[in-house]
Design an enzyme around this catalytic site. Structure first.
Site, PDB file in Angstrom:
ATOM      1  N   CYS A  79      -2.105   7.101   1.881  1.00  0.00           N
ATOM      2  CA  CYS A  79      -2.463   8.346   2.125  1.00  0.00           C
ATOM      3  C   CYS A  79      -1.950   9.268   1.123  1.00  0.00           C
ATOM      4  CB  CYS A  79      -2.098   8.796   3.508  1.00  0.00           C
ATOM      5  SG  CYS A  79      -2.875  10.532   3.648  1.00  0.00           S
ATOM      6  N   CYS A 116      -8.335  12.658   2.327  1.00  0.00           N
ATOM      7  CA  CYS A 116      -7.568  14.014   2.488  1.00  0.00           C
ATOM      8  C   CYS A 116      -6.373  13.921   1.332  1.00  0.00           C
ATOM      9  CB  CYS A 116      -6.816  13.843   3.849  1.00  0.00           C
ATOM     10  SG  CYS A 116      -8.315  13.906   5.130  1.00  0.00           S
ATOM     11  N   CYS A 173     -13.880  18.412   9.235  1.00  0.00           N
ATOM     12  CA  CYS A 173     -12.666  17.483   9.244  1.00  0.00           C
ATOM     13  C   CYS A 173     -11.759  18.669   8.843  1.00  0.00           C
ATOM     14  CB  CYS A 173     -12.823  16.401   8.265  1.00  0.00           C
ATOM     15  SG  CYS A 173     -11.075  15.584   8.227  1.00  0.00           S
ATOM     16  N   CYS A 200       2.109  16.408   4.530  1.00  0.00           N
ATOM     17  CA  CYS A 200       2.351  15.828   5.816  1.00  0.00           C
ATOM     18  C   CYS A 200       3.633  15.138   5.695  1.00  0.00           C
ATOM     19  CB  CYS A 200       1.397  14.778   6.017  1.00  0.00           C
ATOM     20  SG  CYS A 200       1.462  13.777   7.290  1.00  0.00           S
ATOM     21  N   GLU A 205      -6.557  21.425   2.587  1.00  0.00           N
ATOM     22  CA  GLU A 205      -8.217  20.795   2.342  1.00  0.00           C
ATOM     23  C   GLU A 205      -8.868  20.935   3.656  1.00  0.00           C
ATOM     24  OE1 GLU A 205      -8.093  17.101   0.672  1.00  0.00           O
ATOM     25  OE2 GLU A 205      -6.797  17.582  -1.170  1.00  0.00           O
ATOM     26  N   CYS A 231       2.171   8.203   5.224  1.00  0.00           N
ATOM     27  CA  CYS A 231       1.685   6.652   5.232  1.00  0.00           C
ATOM     28  C   CYS A 231       1.372   6.329   3.654  1.00  0.00           C
ATOM     29  CB  CYS A 231       0.535   6.659   6.009  1.00  0.00           C
ATOM     30  SG  CYS A 231       0.523   7.229   7.702  1.00  0.00           S
TER      31      CYS A 231
END
Length: 338
Positions: free
Chosen positions: A112, A325, A98, A105, A85, A109
């Site tokens: 997220c 995100c 961005c 990832c 993205e 977290c």
């Protein structure tokens, strides 16, 4: 490729050095990604380039434009079928991109969406740079600011991220001013120290989100390896070498890290640093967390300011298109499973 490497390759093929500048002008300024369309090159040269190089721009799978602020969210498909993205943000007089540095990832977290989709691999430098070109080609906007704050942890893909930055700031390519580049990290102390050795003078944003290790452990698992104090010490080192103001990202979660004592502890942690704190009400779309009441958010900000810490509340852009995100990628992955 970096400019120097591209010039070397061009000359090895028997082309003059200035041909490299012509080709890069087509790619980075005119957004022409097919050698046959580079009309100031001979047919022989174009054929030679096609045989030795390829220009890969990610394919747009999904594009959503906010009716609120024109924020544009892109979901791209890479040649291997994986998706990433990017987001185009509009400000008064300029546009910001961005961009992502990883597919998924590994940090995970809890607030997220990206981490919830799992980690696949790092992006290479070309895949990072190509997001800028793809956005500009589609939007007809010239990107002036770049934020490494999309999917992934940039400092866990250090070499490719640094290479991509050096490509994008080169006068022969995008010529982005280094002070218009921001790298956002959850905080990997040894890599922040390594970054300070680069002398790149870019903006560093640290996603802190808590003022005690006990709380940060609960929402950012990697904090069990790197404590808040280690991150702050590395940030101080970076600031001493760069003399740049640091940005501290702090997601506010209702009845978790939004208490007065959290604000006071945060101010104490940041004492002695030249910082700006971005207070971000949590996005609850892919988590069980809730935003604090508006009065509590304002009070948190007031405590910081009264403690000598510059702070502002950052409300989400593109809220109507789920611009945070990872959300488009998760929806795309889920749709394929149905």
């Amino acid at each position: 490729m970096t400019y120097e490497k591209f010039v070397q390759k061009i000359q090895e093929l028997g082309l003059e050095k200035y041909r490299a500048d012509q080709i890069l002008d087509w790619i980075y300024k005119k957004h022409v990604f097919v050698f046959e369309q580079m009309t100031n090159l001979s047919k022989q040269h174009r054929s030679l380039l096609r045989e030795n190089f390829c220009i890969q721009i990610p394919k747009i799978v999904s594009k959503r434009v906010s009716s609120i602020d024109k924020t544009t969210k892109y979901l791209y498909e890479l040649p291997d079928g994986n998706t990433i993205e990017s987001v185009l943000l509009f400000h008064e007089g300029y546009a910001t991109a961005c961009i992502s540095t990883q597919i998924g990832c590994p940090v995970k977290c809890s607030f997220c969406a990206t981490g919830q989709s799992g980690f696949v691999r790092n992006l290479d430098a070309g895949e990072i740079v190509s997001q800028i070109l793809a956005i500009e080609k589609d939007s007809k906007q010239t990107i002036r600011n770049i934020v490494y704050m999309g999917m992934g942890e940039p400092l866990l893909n250090y070499d490719n991220v640094i290479k991509s930055i050096k490509i994008l700031i080169d006068k022969k390519t995008k010529n982005i001013g280094i002070r218009r580049v921001t790298l956002s990290t959850v905080g990997i102390p040894e890599m922040i120290l390594k970054l300070s050795e680069e002398r790149l003078d870019l903006n560093l944003a640290i996603s802190l989100h808590a003022s005690t290790n006990e709380k940060r452990d609960q929402i950012i698992p990697i904090n069990r390896k790197y404590s808040i104090q280690e991150i702050i010490n590395a940030a101080k080192n970076y600031q001493e070498r760069s003399d740049r103001r640091l940005t501290i990202e702090y997601i506010l979660i209702k009845e978790f890290n939004d208490f007065d004592e959290d604000a006071r502890r945060l101010a104490k942690l940041l004492n002695g640093l030249k910082v700006f704190v971005n207070l971000i009400p949590v996005n609850s779309t892919f988590s069980n967390f809730e935003k604090p009441a508006k009065w509590k958010i304002n009070r948190f900000k007031e405590i910081l300011i009264n403690s000598g810490i510059e702070a502002e509340i950052r409300y989400e852009k593109g809220a109507d298109i789920e611009a945070a995100c990872g959300q488009l990628r998760i929806r795309n992955l889920l749709s394929k499973q149905l």
